[in-house]
Design a protein around this motif. Sequence first.
Motif, PDB file in Angstrom:
ATOM      1  N   GLY A  53      50.113  33.084 -11.308  1.00 20.05           N
ATOM      2  CA  GLY A  53      49.323  34.068 -12.352  1.00 20.05           C
ATOM      3  C   GLY A  53      49.703  35.142 -12.577  1.00 20.05           C
ATOM      4  O   GLY A  53      49.567  35.888 -12.579  1.00 20.05           O
ATOM      5  N   GLU A  54      50.626  35.471 -11.228  1.00 26.27           N
ATOM      6  CA  GLU A  54      51.189  36.698 -10.589  1.00 26.27           C
ATOM      7  C   GLU A  54      52.854  36.746 -11.240  1.00 26.27           C
ATOM      8  O   GLU A  54      53.923  37.464 -10.465  1.00 26.27           O
ATOM      9  N   GLY A  55      53.646  36.119 -12.095  1.00 21.28           N
ATOM     10  CA  GLY A  55      55.104  36.010 -12.713  1.00 21.28           C
ATOM     11  C   GLY A  55      56.097  35.684 -11.457  1.00 21.28           C
ATOM     12  O   GLY A  55      55.667  35.001 -10.028  1.00 21.28           O
ATOM     13  N   ALA A  65      47.878  37.353  -3.376  1.00 25.88           N
ATOM     14  CA  ALA A  65      47.429  36.019  -2.737  1.00 25.88           C
ATOM     15  C   ALA A  65      46.616  36.089  -1.687  1.00 25.88           C
ATOM     16  O   ALA A  65      47.140  37.399  -1.203  1.00 25.88           O
ATOM     17  N   GLY A  66      45.056  35.687  -1.510  1.00 32.25           N
ATOM     18  CA  GLY A  66      44.604  35.841  -0.060  1.00 32.25           C
ATOM     19  C   GLY A  66      45.731  34.934   1.064  1.00 32.25           C
ATOM     20  O   GLY A  66      46.344  34.166   1.287  1.00 32.25           O
ATOM     21  N   SER A  67      44.578  35.355   2.148  1.00 30.28           N
ATOM     22  CA  SER A  67      45.398  34.954   3.158  1.00 30.28           C
ATOM     23  C   SER A  67      45.379  33.029   3.655  1.00 30.28           C
ATOM     24  O   SER A  67      46.674  32.380   4.121  1.00 30.28           O
ATOM     25  N   GLY A 100      41.391  28.504 -11.489  1.00 23.12           N
ATOM     26  CA  GLY A 100      42.468  29.073 -12.413  1.00 23.12           C
ATOM     27  C   GLY A 100      42.324  30.563 -11.013  1.00 23.12           C
ATOM     28  O   GLY A 100      42.146  31.914 -11.904  1.00 23.12           O
ATOM     29  N   GLU A 101      42.269  30.720  -9.731  1.00 26.08           N
ATOM     30  CA  GLU A 101      42.455  31.495  -9.062  1.00 26.08           C
ATOM     31  C   GLU A 101      43.880  31.675  -8.804  1.00 26.08           C
ATOM     32  O   GLU A 101      43.704  32.022  -6.557  1.00 26.08           O
ATOM     33  N   SER A 102      44.212  30.655  -8.434  1.00 27.48           N
ATOM     34  CA  SER A 102      46.025  30.819  -7.564  1.00 27.48           C
ATOM     35  C   SER A 102      46.592  31.614  -8.049  1.00 27.48           C
ATOM     36  O   SER A 102      47.042  31.647  -9.686  1.00 27.48           O
ATOM     37  N   THR A 103      47.477  32.735  -7.338  1.00 25.69           N
ATOM     38  CA  THR A 103      48.100  33.884  -7.748  1.00 25.69           C
ATOM     39  C   THR A 103      50.139  33.062  -8.845  1.00 25.69           C
ATOM     40  O   THR A 103      50.418  33.801  -8.763  1.00 25.69           O
ATOM     41  N   PHE A 104      49.792  32.104  -7.486  1.00 26.28           N
ATOM     42  CA  PHE A 104      51.647  31.346  -7.606  1.00 26.28           C
ATOM     43  C   PHE A 104      52.216  31.573  -9.016  1.00 26.28           C
ATOM     44  O   PHE A 104      53.394  31.556  -9.383  1.00 26.28           O
TER      45      PHE A 104
END
Length: 366
Positions: A207-209, A33-35, A201-205
Motif C-alpha cells: 500500500g505504500e508504493g 510500517a509498525g515494528s 488491509g493493514e499491510s504497508t508492503f
Amino acid sequence: MPKGEQRIGMANGIAAYGMWGLVPLYWPLLKPAGSVEILAHRMVWSLALVAGALLFVRRWAWAKELVRQPRRLALVVVAATVITVNWGVYIWAVNTGHVVEASLGYFINPLVTIAMGVLLLKERMRPVQWVAVGVGFLAVVVLTAGYGRLPWISLVLAFSFATYGLVKKKVNLGGVESLAAETAVQFLPALGYLLWLSSAGESTFTGEGPGHAALLASTGVVTAVPLVCFGAAAIRVPLSTLGLLQYLAPVFQFLLGVVYFGEDMPPERWAGFGLVWLALLLLTGDAWRTARRARSEISVPSAAIATGTVSAVRKAESVSSGVIPTGTGTGAEPGAALAEAAPAGVTPTPSGVVPEAEPTPPVAKP
C-alpha cells in the motif's frame, strides 16, 4: 596469518560492526510500517536470502543432521524465540526514540554474559571481573534513578542476547547456517502474520508504493550482509581484537542517538553511562592481561624442548595439563562461554582468555 589477510579481516570486522552500529538509520525509513510488521519482514526475507545462498554453495548437510537431533532442534527453537524478542524490542526502541537506551543494552551485554556464566555455568570470576559487574550493577541503579524507571529496554536487549549466546553455544552451528535454522523456525509465524495483515488491509508492503516494498524486502540484506562480513573477520583476526571491535556498534548507536536523533542526556544518564564505560574498561584491561599471560605460558612447552632443562620441562607439563587461567569463558567462547560462537550468535566479549584455537565468536544482530 599473512598481513594482507589480517587487513582483510580487520576491514570486514569494522564493516560488520559499523553496519550494526549504523542500523538505527535504517529502521525509521520503513515507517509507516509498525515494528511487528518490520520484524516479520526481516524474518521472511532473511530466510529467503540465506536459503538462496546455501542452495548456491550446496551447504545443506548440516540441516539433515540437525533434524535428526531433537535436542539441538529444540535449542534452535529457543534461540529463534529469544532473538525474535531481541530484534523486535530493538526495532521498536529505535522507531520510538530510544536509541540511546538501546545502545546501553549492547554496552552492558558483556557484564550480563559474565554474570550468567557464573550463575548458570558455574564459572569462576577473577577479582577485577567481580568489580566490573558490581560497577555495572551500580550503573543500572543510577540509570533507574535517572529514568524514573528501570531501563527495561537495555535490560531486555542485554539479557535476551546473552541468553541467545548461551543457547548458541549448545547448538554449535556456523553463522550463516545458524541464521538459516532460526529464520526457518520464525518463517511460518512471520508469513502468517503478514498474510493476515494483508487480508485486513493493514499491510504497508503493497500500500505504500514499490520503494517502500523494496526497503522492507531489503531487511534480509541488512540482516545477512554484516553477518557475512563478520564471518570473514572471525577467521582472520584474533578473538581479542574482535572483542574490542564489538564496542564499535553500541558506540555508533549511542552517538547517533545523542547527535543525530537528539535524545536527551541529563547529568544522571551521563553518570550511569560513565559507570558502564568504566566497567567495560576494567573488563577489557583484565582480558588483555589474561590473554597475554595465557599466550606467554602456552609458549613455554617450546622453550622446554629447546633448552632441555628439567625445570622447563616440568613447567611445560604443568601448562599442558591445564594450569593456565581459563577466565570466565567469555573470551574463549565470548560472552561467558556463549556461542558457537558472537556470532553462532552473542556479541563477542573481550573479558576472558584467548584460546590457542579460537572459535568463531557470537554475533550481536541488532
